[in-house]
Motif scaffolding. Structure first.
Motif, PDB file in Angstrom:
ATOM      1  N   VAL A 110      -1.271   5.403   4.555  1.00  0.00           N
ATOM      2  CA  VAL A 110      -1.277   4.049   3.984  1.00  0.00           C
ATOM      3  C   VAL A 110      -1.749   2.965   4.943  1.00  0.00           C
ATOM      4  O   VAL A 110      -2.237   1.921   4.499  1.00  0.00           O
ATOM      5  N   TRP A 155      -4.393   5.314  -3.126  1.00  0.00           N
ATOM      6  CA  TRP A 155      -5.627   6.102  -3.105  1.00  0.00           C
ATOM      7  C   TRP A 155      -5.434   7.241  -4.094  1.00  0.00           C
ATOM      8  O   TRP A 155      -4.683   8.173  -3.846  1.00  0.00           O
ATOM      9  N   LYS A 157      -0.253  -3.543  -5.963  1.00  0.00           N
ATOM     10  CA  LYS A 157       0.118  -2.305  -5.278  1.00  0.00           C
ATOM     11  C   LYS A 157      -1.112  -1.403  -5.227  1.00  0.00           C
ATOM     12  O   LYS A 157      -1.705  -1.107  -6.264  1.00  0.00           O
ATOM     13  N   TYR A 158      -1.472  -0.977  -4.044  1.00  0.00           N
ATOM     14  CA  TYR A 158      -2.696  -0.226  -3.816  1.00  0.00           C
ATOM     15  C   TYR A 158      -2.373   1.241  -3.528  1.00  0.00           C
ATOM     16  O   TYR A 158      -1.515   1.551  -2.708  1.00  0.00           O
ATOM     17  N   LEU A 181      -5.418   1.825   4.487  1.00  0.00           N
ATOM     18  CA  LEU A 181      -5.887   1.437   3.154  1.00  0.00           C
ATOM     19  C   LEU A 181      -6.331  -0.028   3.089  1.00  0.00           C
ATOM     20  O   LEU A 181      -7.314  -0.340   2.408  1.00  0.00           O
ATOM     21  N   PRO A 182      -5.649  -0.971   3.770  1.00  0.00           N
ATOM     22  CA  PRO A 182      -6.147  -2.351   3.736  1.00  0.00           C
ATOM     23  C   PRO A 182      -7.558  -2.484   4.303  1.00  0.00           C
ATOM     24  O   PRO A 182      -8.382  -3.254   3.766  1.00  0.00           O
ATOM     25  N   TYR A 196       0.867  -1.179   0.000  1.00  0.00           N
ATOM     26  CA  TYR A 196       0.000   0.000   0.000  1.00  0.00           C
ATOM     27  C   TYR A 196       0.900   1.224   0.000  1.00  0.00           C
ATOM     28  O   TYR A 196       1.741   1.384   0.890  1.00  0.00           O
TER      29      TYR A 196
END
Length: 306
Positions: free
Chosen positions: A189, A97, A94-95, A192-193, A33
């Motif tokens: 980060v 926002w 890979k995440y 984010l999960p 993330y």
């Protein structure tokens, strides 16, 4: 949903030797993330810090790009792994926002071509019940969807707001990094999960596919010579044109939305929370008064439900 570990370890690296050690762990650490910080983050600005959170390792890595420059991306460890190879690996999830300005800056400034990207902001928009015309900012999502305890949420928002006030002073390029700036970067980060889990549970399969496709489209768009990192149109969702057909929401849905708005207003009065009208639809984009998952004006005038 129980809180995740509230205190992942945070490591700051400003030299090639340390980075080489971390790269070995990142290469095998599962989904990552990621967020970037810089002055006017885009092709027209700088990248000062790259933040990576590995839930598997429960570690947040801050890579000091302002100090290391291009070597932050090109330095290879003994296994031939570089940060660039990780970021460009299509098989490594890979995440981000709102990946657009991050992708723009990485490509224009350092020749890094992101791949394997999932944009959590798009999953929020695609999984909504109701209008999708405007995108939501991260602060709004944390307040509404991260399901954090009140104290954890207040602390997150306070650090966010305090740092935003200082951004005119190019705080991400100052060394040594202040503790609050390090925490700010980590905060962008570490939840984010949770958001991805929440949106992943409420999204339908057709919309999941569309969100994944649009995540890749955003990266391609950001590499375009005509991409405008400050365009006001970036506040709008990618499926806005599909909302021409208006449908009335049910009375139950209307009451729920109004109650959510009332609770949010109370939180702002009690805790000093700020909403995205004080921030932006995304952390790097232009101001827009109509952002967020709930827009009362749009609600009363349209009552969209898609």
């Amino acid at each position: 949903m129980p809180d995740p570990n509230p205190s992942p370890s945070t490591l700051v690296t400003s030299n090639e030797r340390e980075l080489g050690i971390y790269l070995s762990s990142l290469a095998v650490s599962g989904p990552l993330y990621i967020d970037l910080e810089g002055q006017s983050l885009s092709r027209n600005g700088t990248i000062d810090i790259l933040t990576i959170f590995s839930p598997l390792l429960n570690v947040v890595f801050l890579v000091d790009v302002a100090t290391m420059g291009a070597s932050a991306f090109t330095k290879e460890n003994f296994m031939g792994v570089s940060l660039q190879s990780i970021l460009e690996d299509p098989h490594k999830p890979k995440y981000f926002w709102d990946v657009r300005n991050d992708a723009d800056a990485l490509w224009a400034l350092y020749g890094v071509n992101l791949s394997g990207i999932v944009d959590v902001q798009l999953f929020e928009n695609a999984s909504r019940v109701g209008g999708r015309a405007f995108l939501s900012g991260l602060a709004k999502a944390i307040q509404s969807d991260a399901q954090l305890g009140i104290q954890t949420r207040e602390r997150w928002l306070r650090i966010k707001k305090d740092t935003k006030v200082k951004m005119g002073g190019n705080v991400f390029a100052k060394r040594p990094l202040e503790d609050k700036i390090i925490q700010y970067c980590a905060n962008d980060v570490i939840h984010l999960p949770r958001l991805m889990d929440f949106y992943g549970q409420r999204i339908t399969e057709p919309w999941r596919s569309r969100a994944l496709t649009e995540s890749q489209n955003r990266v391609v768009e950001a590499r375009s010579p005509t991409y405008n990192p400050d365009s006001p149109s970036k506040a709008r969702g990618p499926w806005e044109t599909e909302q021409n057909v208006r449908k009335l929401v049910t009375l139950e849905e209307m009451v729920e939305r109004l109650e959510n708005a009332r609770i949010e207003q109370q939180e702002q009065e009690v805790y000093g929370y700020y909403d995205d009208a004080d921030d932006s639809y995304s952390d790097d984009g232009p101001k827009n008064a109509h952002e967020g998952a709930f827009d009362s004006e749009a609600f009363y005038s349209c009552w969209d439900k898609n």
